[in-house]
Design a protein around this motif. Structure first.
Motif, short mmCIF file in Angstrom:
data_model
loop_
_atom_site.label_atom_id
_atom_site.label_comp_id
_atom_site.label_asym_id
_atom_site.label_seq_id
_atom_site.Cartn_x
_atom_site.Cartn_y
_atom_site.Cartn_z
N VAL A 329 6.18 6.00 10.13
CA VAL A 329 5.36 6.45 9.00
C VAL A 329 3.97 5.87 9.23
O VAL A 329 3.77 5.02 10.09
CB VAL A 329 5.92 6.00 7.63
CG1 VAL A 329 7.25 6.66 7.32
CG2 VAL A 329 6.04 4.48 7.56
N GLN A 330 3.00 6.36 8.43
CA GLN A 330 1.63 5.85 8.55
C GLN A 330 1.30 5.02 7.31
O GLN A 330 1.51 5.47 6.19
CB GLN A 330 0.65 7.02 8.67
CG GLN A 330 0.91 7.95 9.84
CD GLN A 330 0.63 7.30 11.17
OE1 GLN A 330 -0.39 6.62 11.34
NE2 GLN A 330 1.52 7.49 12.13
N GLN A 331 0.78 3.82 7.54
CA GLN A 331 0.37 2.95 6.43
C GLN A 331 -1.13 3.08 6.20
O GLN A 331 -1.93 2.97 7.13
CB GLN A 331 0.70 1.49 6.72
CG GLN A 331 0.29 0.54 5.60
CD GLN A 331 0.35 -0.92 6.00
OE1 GLN A 331 0.81 -1.25 7.10
NE2 GLN A 331 -0.09 -1.81 5.12
N PRO A 349 -0.06 3.12 12.20
CA PRO A 349 1.37 3.43 12.35
C PRO A 349 2.25 2.20 12.09
O PRO A 349 1.95 1.10 12.56
CB PRO A 349 1.48 3.90 13.80
CG PRO A 349 0.33 3.23 14.50
CD PRO A 349 -0.78 3.15 13.50
N VAL A 350 3.31 2.38 11.35
CA VAL A 350 4.35 1.36 11.18
C VAL A 350 5.69 2.05 11.39
O VAL A 350 5.81 3.27 11.31
CB VAL A 350 4.30 0.68 9.79
CG1 VAL A 350 3.04 -0.13 9.62
CG2 VAL A 350 4.46 1.69 8.67
N ASN A 394 1.54 14.35 1.64
CA ASN A 394 2.82 13.71 1.96
C ASN A 394 2.72 12.18 1.89
O ASN A 394 3.17 11.46 2.79
CB ASN A 394 3.30 14.13 3.36
CG ASN A 394 3.34 15.64 3.52
OD1 ASN A 394 3.74 16.35 2.61
ND2 ASN A 394 2.89 16.12 4.67
N VAL A 395 2.14 11.69 0.80
CA VAL A 395 1.92 10.25 0.62
C VAL A 395 2.76 9.74 -0.55
O VAL A 395 2.96 10.43 -1.54
CB VAL A 395 0.42 9.96 0.35
CG1 VAL A 395 0.18 8.48 0.08
CG2 VAL A 395 -0.42 10.43 1.53
N PHE A 396 3.28 8.52 -0.41
CA PHE A 396 3.99 7.87 -1.51
C PHE A 396 3.74 6.36 -1.46
O PHE A 396 3.38 5.80 -0.42
CB PHE A 396 5.49 8.18 -1.46
CG PHE A 396 6.24 7.52 -0.32
CD1 PHE A 396 6.94 6.33 -0.52
CD2 PHE A 396 6.27 8.11 0.94
CE1 PHE A 396 7.65 5.75 0.52
CE2 PHE A 396 6.97 7.52 1.99
CZ PHE A 396 7.66 6.33 1.78
N ASN A 397 3.94 5.73 -2.61
CA ASN A 397 3.80 4.28 -2.71
C ASN A 397 5.16 3.61 -2.55
O ASN A 397 6.15 4.06 -3.14
CB ASN A 397 3.23 3.88 -4.08
CG ASN A 397 1.72 3.76 -4.06
OD1 ASN A 397 1.12 3.46 -3.02
ND2 ASN A 397 1.09 4.02 -5.19
N LEU A 398 5.20 2.56 -1.77
CA LEU A 398 6.40 1.74 -1.63
C LEU A 398 6.08 0.33 -2.11
O LEU A 398 5.18 -0.31 -1.56
CB LEU A 398 6.88 1.71 -0.17
CG LEU A 398 8.03 0.73 0.13
CD1 LEU A 398 9.28 1.09 -0.64
CD2 LEU A 398 8.31 0.69 1.64
N VAL A 409 4.43 -6.82 -2.89
CA VAL A 409 3.54 -6.14 -1.93
C VAL A 409 3.65 -4.64 -2.14
O VAL A 409 4.73 -4.10 -2.41
CB VAL A 409 3.92 -6.50 -0.48
CG1 VAL A 409 2.99 -5.80 0.50
CG2 VAL A 409 3.91 -7.99 -0.26
N ASN A 410 2.50 -3.95 -2.01
CA ASN A 410 2.46 -2.49 -2.10
C ASN A 410 2.06 -1.89 -0.76
O ASN A 410 1.14 -2.39 -0.11
CB ASN A 410 1.46 -2.04 -3.17
CG ASN A 410 2.02 -2.19 -4.57
OD1 ASN A 410 2.95 -1.50 -4.94
ND2 ASN A 410 1.47 -3.11 -5.33
N TYR A 411 2.75 -0.84 -0.38
CA TYR A 411 2.39 -0.08 0.82
C TYR A 411 2.18 1.37 0.42
O TYR A 411 3.02 1.96 -0.25
CB TYR A 411 3.52 -0.13 1.87
CG TYR A 411 3.73 -1.47 2.51
CD1 TYR A 411 3.00 -1.83 3.64
CD2 TYR A 411 4.65 -2.38 2.00
CE1 TYR A 411 3.19 -3.07 4.25
CE2 TYR A 411 4.85 -3.61 2.59
CZ TYR A 411 4.11 -3.95 3.71
OH TYR A 411 4.30 -5.17 4.31
N MET A 412 1.04 1.94 0.81
CA MET A 412 0.84 3.38 0.66
C MET A 412 1.16 4.02 2.00
O MET A 412 0.53 3.72 3.01
CB MET A 412 -0.60 3.71 0.24
CG MET A 412 -0.82 5.21 0.01
SD MET A 412 -2.50 5.62 -0.53
CE MET A 412 -2.44 5.06 -2.23
N LEU A 413 2.17 4.88 2.00
CA LEU A 413 2.70 5.42 3.25
C LEU A 413 2.56 6.93 3.30
O LEU A 413 2.71 7.62 2.28
CB LEU A 413 4.18 5.04 3.40
CG LEU A 413 4.48 3.53 3.39
CD1 LEU A 413 5.98 3.31 3.44
CD2 LEU A 413 3.80 2.82 4.56
#
Length: 550
Positions: A329-331, A349-350, A394-398, A409-413
């Protein structure tokens, strides 16, 4: 004496007269692989007819004076085509007996369901005989492999054959005694409880079978290619014979389910079907768990070898852990200004490894993965974000409520597609509400699909499906993916929408759900009390008359 007992007894001279005139072992000329495909295609065609041609016909009804065919009549008509399987009602002994003019229509349907179990077992045994005589006992093939390789390749197939032979003999004897079949599930229960454990050993060894088959020497491969071209094999591959036992034990459970759906409540037939289904369910479950345990352990070992921990090391290998999903996925790097946006990539990229109880956030470095963060799965939350142009599609918050450093911690992926985003969200937060209700919600009008093609899962979050599987739809995407829950076993997963057709008829969907709930209740023991009373009632007579009212 109950009236229906007298009615049954009046047919004894006819039944006894026709003993041993039904050679079950040669009734079905199909190999089992052909039988499965034919049977499943007929199930699909039956549903299509009910769904499209007769949208107003209520599922499970019988014919009327109007001449409109009901679904059961349709089922028999479809199975009676030139390319179809042998029908009980087409046996000469049955037609000569006069039973077809006397039995209730629902009893004829039940006879067909029980007869299919018998004829399909004969077909299965025929295929096993080819596996033994044409492959296992072939002297040329035997000489291409060592004794240990032969054992790994064929495992305990001889024990499986003996179990099937004993089972088929008892089924044949039952048919030979009477063309009006009283029951078959009592026989299924006895053999499943006493003899079918051999299936578990065979199925668990299938991983070794595949490895030995793939790594066979050139002489073995050449010999196998020659044997596969023999007419008796009918163009089928050797591997299609190797996987027969697991296919059969799974199909046998479905055939018993079909009988259970048609059985009178609180009858002896229902009680026997419940007991047989329970035993088969245990065997199928042990087979699945055995295979999964082996493959999961191997997968964890393989993953652990690729991981590099910068700070806290997390033990990966555990008997209670397995992989659910992995992938790129892309961070979002989060540029602060227009200048930094030009100098930095918007996304980095992660690579995520999601297990049933753990998430690892990593960065790929050659063939290794550097772990940069981790969190227990229970502490994960997701938020779907609306698309805002190509870069923010195609983005979501994790959110990691408590990561390895005990911080939030927040990641926008960003994912590569809409379906990939939804699949990640569903995997990361399994308790999230799906678009449609699950089977357990007992919603009679939930969308359903039937598989028209088989599909083999390519990713851990996908579901392998067979032709004619019926699934409750949970999610669907615009780019060609569906998430479903299979009605007959409750398994969930993603599959391509191209392999399934939506069931349009509301009555068909409602009946599918009622049948699934009945099977679930039987599995959970919800019908235990009814089964006991059914056994008592069944010792005296079948509940209700099976003959037409004149």
């Amino acid at each position: 004496m109950a009236k229906n007992s007298k009615e049954l007894r009046q047919w004894e001279p006819v039944l006894n007269k026709n003993r041993v005139l039904i050679p079950i072992s040669i009734l079905n000329s199909f190999l089992y692989q052909e039988y499965r495909d034919t049977s499943k295609q007929q199930e699909i065609e039956q549903r299509r007819q009910r769904d499209n041609l007769f949208p107003g016909v209520k599922a499970g009804t019988v014919g009327t004076d109007s001449g409109v065919m009901s679904p059961p009549v349709l089922q028999l008509q479809l199975r009676n085509s030139a390319q179809s399987l042998t029908l009980w009602q087409n046996l000469e002994a049955v037609q000569a007996s006069g039973l077809l003019t006397q039995l209730l229509h629902k009893e004829i349907i039940m006879q067909e369901a029980m007869f299919e179990l018998v004829t399909s077992e004969a077909s299965y045994y025929k295929s096993l005989e080819i596996l033994e005589t044409h492959f296992l006992r072939n002297p040329v093939l035997v000489n291409t492999l060592s004794q240990s390789d032969m054992h790994f390749l064929f495992s305990n197939i001889e024990e499986v054959m003996k179990a099937s032979e004993r089972f088929l003999m008892d089924l044949e004897h039952r048919i030979e005694k009477s063309i009006l079949i009283p029951d078959v599930c009592d026989i299924v229960y006895y053999h499943a409880a006493k003899h079918f454990n051999v299936f578990i050993t065979y199925v668990i060894n299938q991983a070794y079978q595949e490895k030995n088959y793939r790594h066979g020497n050139q002489q073995f491969r050449d010999t196998m290619a020659t044997l596969e071209n023999y007419p008796c094999v009918k163009g089928l591959s050797f591997t299609s014979f190797l996987i027969l036992p697991f296919q059969r034990i799974t199909r046998l459970k479905l055939l018993v389910q079909n009988i259970l759906k048609k059985a009178e409540e609180n009858s002896e037939r229902e009680a026997n079907a419940i007991k047989a289904h329970h035993e088969l369910e245990k065997i199928v479950k042990e087979c699945n768990e055995g295979v999964r345990k082996m493959s999961r352990t191997e997968e964890l070992i393989s993953i652990e070898k690729t991981l590099e921990f910068k700070s806290k090391s997390v033990p990966i290998i555990s008997h209670s852990r397995w992989l659910l999903k992995k992938g790129d996925v892309q961070q979002m790097g989060g540029p602060k200004s227009t200048r930094t946006m030009r100098s930095r990539k918007l996304y980095q990229p992660v690579y995520l490894f999601l297990f049933n109880n753990l998430l690892l956030v990593t960065k790929r470095s050659g063939d290794k993965f550097q772990v940069i963060d981790s969190c227990t799965r229970a502490m994960l939350r997701t938020e779907d974000l609306e698309d805002q142009g190509q870069q923010l599609a195609n983005v979501f918050n994790l959110k990691l409520l408590e990561n390895q450093d005990e911080r939030e911690v927040n990641y926008m992926l960003k994912t590569s597609s809409m379906s990939d985003k939804l699949r990640w969200i569903c995997a990361l937060t399994p308790n999230r509400r799906t678009r449609f209700m699950s089977t357990s919600a007992h919603q009679p009008d939930s969308p359903q699909v039937q598989c028209i093609q088989s599909y083999s899962a390519q990713e851990p979050d996908e579901l392998s499906t067979e032709m004619a599987d019926v699934l409750n739809l949970l999610e669907r995407t615009d780019d060609g993916w569906m998430m479903g829950e299979r009605l007959h076993d409750g398994e969930r997963g993603w599959f391509p929408s191209r392999v399934a057709e939506e069931i349009q008829n509301k009555e068909v969907r409602a009946q599918n759900l009622r049948e699934a709930i009945r099977i679930q209740q039987a599995h959970e023991g919800g019908l235990h009390a009814g089964a006991k009373s059914g056994v008592r009632a069944g010792r005296h007579a079948l509940k209700g008359s099976i003959f037409s009212k004149s």
